[in-house]
Write a protein that holds these residues in place. Structure first.
Motif, PDB file in Angstrom:
ATOM      1  N   SER A 157       0.811  -1.218   0.000  1.00  0.00           N
ATOM      2  CA  SER A 157       0.000   0.000   0.000  1.00  0.00           C
ATOM      3  C   SER A 157       0.844   1.268   0.000  1.00  0.00           C
ATOM      4  O   SER A 157       0.328   2.355   0.206  1.00  0.00           O
ATOM      5  CB  SER A 157      -0.931   0.002   1.214  1.00  0.00           C
ATOM      6  OG  SER A 157      -0.180  -0.113   2.422  1.00  0.00           O
ATOM      7  N   ASP A 159       2.905   4.542  -1.172  1.00  0.00           N
ATOM      8  CA  ASP A 159       2.677   5.494  -2.259  1.00  0.00           C
ATOM      9  C   ASP A 159       3.787   5.395  -3.301  1.00  0.00           C
ATOM     10  O   ASP A 159       4.868   4.865  -3.042  1.00  0.00           O
ATOM     11  CB  ASP A 159       2.591   6.931  -1.718  1.00  0.00           C
ATOM     12  CG  ASP A 159       3.894   7.390  -1.075  1.00  0.00           C
ATOM     13  OD1 ASP A 159       4.791   7.836  -1.810  1.00  0.00           O
ATOM     14  OD2 ASP A 159       4.020   7.269   0.158  1.00  0.00           O
ATOM     15  N   LYS A 220      -0.102   0.990 -10.146  1.00  0.00           N
ATOM     16  CA  LYS A 220       0.062   2.420 -10.373  1.00  0.00           C
ATOM     17  C   LYS A 220       0.644   2.735 -11.757  1.00  0.00           C
ATOM     18  O   LYS A 220       0.784   3.902 -12.122  1.00  0.00           O
ATOM     19  CB  LYS A 220       0.985   3.009  -9.296  1.00  0.00           C
ATOM     20  CG  LYS A 220       0.422   2.963  -7.883  1.00  0.00           C
ATOM     21  CD  LYS A 220       1.435   3.481  -6.877  1.00  0.00           C
ATOM     22  CE  LYS A 220       0.815   3.692  -5.501  1.00  0.00           C
ATOM     23  NZ  LYS A 220       0.242   2.479  -4.922  1.00  0.00           N
TER      24      LYS A 220
END
Length: 434
Positions: A157, A159, A220
């Protein structure tokens, strides 16, 4: 059995009352056996004692690592590894703050053939332990101590910016571990066996973190700008290379009798995944900023297993990965899956037929109404009959309901009834006969 030198060292420490040094020396004696568990457990308990000087404990250990005998040096590093893995966190914090730790880069024991053979493994083992301390200094925590939840480790999780800085550190640490490069025939004594088992336990934990980081990276990927996407693609390529090295290391562990249940899943993702990532990077200059592939949200499993990676279904769909992981079929992300084109054409044909039937029903309603009354356009409706099978009738069902009951050719139809329950005896062609 302790040697005469070990007995002399123990006597000196007993006279001075230095219990820390006495225990360290007992754990790292000249016996060609793994360090005794009772001595290691004492040192582990002391490392959690706030009243004990951790720098002093580390200094005593490094004195043993500086010895010329390969047995003492190897066992000293094993004890240090145990303290890093299971001792108080203050120990690895202390190592991370030092400029040098296990200084064995040029170690070579020429005293006997066994020492000569073990010297390369001592140098590689020391390099890994140093890299683990440096990794702690770089990220502020120990990868092997990260807690794993239902969603994975912290890297799952993390960033994007932090993940891009963390993964190279983890890759470097993993490289140092698999560079130990021991074969089954070289595991010939209890000392190197103990070191190998400790490395195996670390590898399982490190690979779990690494796998979570790569999954997070792929999630991402389509939202990144081109420079970040290029760096991420390079990280994924390095991940594939490291999977081969990890697989070789685990083969040795399996040959030693370690159960397959304890081994991580190293199933490779299909080559089409790498191709999809490369194609996306190559076409990024041709796309407007902020445009990313459509994330399909069709009904199905929320996660899809692609090799050893468990990706969200939307990410796997954007990458063109098959939803059925049991029978992966690499496909280009720009082309529909096999059979989808035919099914789409069938939907179009069915829609045309339904629209023609709707027009016929509306015309029929207009014919039964008053000649002076102009047919009103059907209003929007929430009636479930307006949308059957995902195909909108555009208010046709509501028009039939508004017309009430009508008769034509002896066939009676009530509002809300089945429009296709019985064939209508009419001169106009039926659906499928047009």
């Amino acid at each position: 059995m302790a040697s005469a030198l070990d007995k002399l060292t123990a006597a000196k420490n007993s006279l001075t009352g230095d219990q820390v040094n006495l225990t360290v020396c007992k754990a790292t004696n000249h016996d060609i056996l793994s360090p005794k568990r009772k001595h290691v457990d004492v040192l582990l308990s002391w490392s959690n004692n706030p009243n004990l000087s951790i720098p002093e404990l580390a200094d005593r250990l490094f004195l043993r690592v500086a010895d010329a005998n390969w047995v003492v040096v190897f066992k000293g590093m094993i004890v240090g590894h145990e303290l890093m893995a299971r001792g108080g966190e203050r120990f690895i914090q202390n190592l991370a703050s030092r400029s040098t730790n296990f200084n064995v880069t040029s170690f070579l024991d020429k005293g006997n053939i066994v020492g000569y053979d073990m010297s390369p493994f001592i140098r590689r083992y020391g390099h890994y332990l140093n890299e683990r301390a440096l990794a702690y200094r770089a990220v502020g925590y120990d990868f092997c101590r990260l807690k794993k939840t239902d969603s994975g480790t912290e890297l799952r999780s993390m960033d994007g910016a932090k993940l891009a800085k963390t993964l190279p550190v983890l890759q470097k640490l993993l490289d140092a571990l698999v560079d130990f490069q021991v074969q089954q025939g070289e595991l010939a004594n209890g000392i190197i066996n103990s070191a190998f088992l400790l490395l195996f336990k670390d590898l399982v934990k490190l690979f779990a973190c690494y796998n979570d980081g790569i999954i997070n990276l792929l999630e991402k990927f389509f939202d990144m700008k081109k420079p970040q996407a290029k760096d991420s693609l390079d990280l994924y390529k390095k991940f594939l290379v490291r999977m081969d090295k990890v697989s070789e290391f685990l083969k040795v562990a399996e040959n030693l009798g370690i159960s397959r249940d304890e081994l991580p899943d190293l199933t490779k993702a299909p080559s089409s995944l790498l191709t999809a990532l490369e194609n996306h990077v190559q076409t990024m200059d041709k796309k407007p900023a902020g445009v990313s592939p459509a994330r399909q949200s069709a009904a199905g499993p929320s996660n899809v297993k692609v090799g050893s990676l468990v990706l969200p279904a939307s990410t796997a769909a954007a990458l063109g990965m098959p939803q059925d992981a049991a029978a992966p079929q690499p496909q280009s992300p720009s082309l529909p899956p096999p059979g989808q084109a035919a099914s789409q054409q069938a939907v179009v044909d069915k829609r045309k037929q339904l629209e023609a039937e709707r027009d016929r029903l509306l015309a029929l309603k207009a014919g039964t109404a008053s000649p002076s009354a102009a047919p009103a356009a059907p209003a929007a409706s929430n009636n479930p009959m307006d949308d059957i099978g995902g195909l909108s009738f555009g208010g046709a069902a509501q028009a039939v309901a508004a017309a009430g009951a009508f008769q034509s050719g002896g066939t009676h139809m009530a509002a809300g009834g089945d429009l296709y329950a019985q064939p209508m005896k009419m001169q106009q062609p039926m659906m499928g006969q047009q």
